[in-house]
Design an enzyme around this catalytic site. Structure first.
Site, PDB file in Angstrom:
ATOM      1  N   SER A 118      49.651 -16.637  45.803  1.00  0.00           N
ATOM      2  CA  SER A 118      50.760 -16.553  44.848  1.00  0.00           C
ATOM      3  C   SER A 118      51.040 -15.115  44.448  1.00  0.00           C
ATOM      4  CB  SER A 118      50.402 -17.357  43.597  1.00  0.00           C
ATOM      5  OG  SER A 118      51.307 -17.116  42.548  1.00  0.00           O
ATOM      6  N   TYR A 142      45.286 -18.602  36.227  1.00  0.00           N
ATOM      7  CA  TYR A 142      45.777 -19.107  37.508  1.00  0.00           C
ATOM      8  C   TYR A 142      45.818 -17.990  38.544  1.00  0.00           C
ATOM      9  CZ  TYR A 142      48.949 -20.449  41.182  1.00  0.00           C
ATOM     10  OH  TYR A 142      49.499 -20.656  42.422  1.00  0.00           O
ATOM     11  N   LYS A 146      43.482 -17.349  42.107  1.00  0.00           N
ATOM     12  CA  LYS A 146      44.026 -17.111  43.450  1.00  0.00           C
ATOM     13  C   LYS A 146      43.467 -15.810  44.034  1.00  0.00           C
ATOM     14  CE  LYS A 146      46.770 -20.603  44.357  1.00  0.00           C
ATOM     15  NZ  LYS A 146      46.543 -21.489  45.524  1.00  0.00           N
TER      16      LYS A 146
END
Length: 355
Positions: A118, A142, A146
């Site tokens: 991402s 988040y 990643k």
């Protein structure tokens, strides 16, 4: 006989589109998914193995049964706000799940991995176009998970010769033009389907725009929207790249152009012929004004370039899917929902979107 590819999380939005692209390219997609957020009816181009990515034994069993040439890894939690409230769950599913998958791949002799990463790994870089050479400074759990997964893959390459292409998405949008699959989340958090739902059910409940004072032409946040079918094609290109002996790399996936929240709403209104009610609110912490990819490396390395670059095309394809999906996609009740997931899209829906 078609070459198998194990698609972990292949019953979800992007994973299912990747499965269709794999089948079209002559591969056999084998979906491994626990169906917690994915949909069994999206598994149309190969077998479904039900299992949790954190279950190393289950993953190993699927790898030994199907002997895939490569693995695509989509399985992850992906809501920024939720990651802020419950970071432990995100590290468990995203990081531990990736660790178990890598361990299973090593045990079974599978060495090629295409990873769904991402643009959240960059945080707020404050540049017009984001290249892979920029420092990674995620601003939420988040994005941090990643990045942790990407770094783990680097360590596994050094120690275990597992090669990986880490595809850093910007904003996935649109749907399969043939209508086979589309975007269906519960709750829905992405801007395009939230605005479409507001238009198609003619609800008076407004779409909430978070921030109208950004340093952008219309004051609303700008994001790089890339058609989900283009993303799917990039995954196939990454598998081929690894099969041909390509080295591990990180690669941005975007169009190189941006659209603002207000422009997305205008595009939906143009396609549907419906005025979408909106309500302006203050900015949210952590929402950058502009996130747009520099996709040069994707073209140089993978021979990939986004083809459906017009926002209107993405909205038209998404609208077609939502109309076919029917009442299950409708807005059905009160309760605020943020439209910012990993990419912080800068708008929300003051209603629950099912699907």
């Amino acid at each position: 006989m078609s070459t198998p590819v194990l698609v972990v999380g292949g019953a979800g939005y992007i994973g299912a589109h990747a499965c269709k692209a794999l089948a079209r390219a002559g591969f056999q997609p084998v979906v491994y998914d626990d169906l917690s957020t994915g949909h069994a009816d999206f598994v149309k181009w190969g077998p479904l193995v039900t299992g949790d990515v954190r279950d190393r034994e289950g993953v190993e069993k699927a790898l030994r049964q199907w002997r895939p040439a490569a693995v695509m890894h989509f399985a992850a939690l992906a809501l920024v706000g939720e990651s802020m409230r419950d970071p432990g769950r995100y590290y468990d599913v995203n990081v531990v799940g990736t660790l178990r998958l890598l361990q299973a791949m090593v045990a079974c002799g599978v060495r090629d991995l295409v990873f769904s990463s991402s643009c959240a790994v960059y945080g707020d870089p404050g540049v017009d176009r984001i290249s892979e050479n920029l420092a990674e400074r995620p601003v939420n759990p988040y994005g941090a998970t990643k990045l942790a997964c990407e770094r783990m893959m680097g360590d596994f390459e050094t120690a275990q010769r597992v090669r990986s292409v880490r595809l850093r998405y910007f904003n996935a949008a649109g749907a399969d033009p043939g209508g086979d699959i589309g975007e269906r989340h519960d709750p829905e958090t992405h801007l395009v389907p939230i605005v479409i739902a507001a238009a198609l059910d003619r609800s008076a409940v407004p779409v909430e725009i978070f921030g109208s004072d950004y340093p952008t032409p219309d004051g609303t946040a700008i994001r790089d929207y890339v058609h989900v079918c283009d993303l799917a094609d990039a995954h196939v290109a990454a598998v081929r790249y690894l099969q041909e002996g390509g080295a591990s790399r990180t690669v941005n996936l975007g169009t190189g152009a941006g659209a603002s929240v207000s422009e997305v709403i205008a595009a939906v209104e143009s396609v549907t012929g419906v005025d979408v009610p909106t309500r302006r609110s203050h900015r949210r912490a952590g929402d950058p004004p502009r996130l747009v990819a520099d996709p040069t490396r994707a073209e140089t390395l993978l021979g990939w370039r986004a083809r459906s670059t017009q926002l209107r095309t993405m909205v038209e394809d998404a609208c077609r899917w939502h109309r076919r999906a029917g009442p299950a996609m409708a807005v059905t009740g009160p309760g605020p929902r943020s439209a910012a997931d990993a990419d912080g899209q800068g708008a929300g829906r003051s209603a629950v979107v099912r699907g």
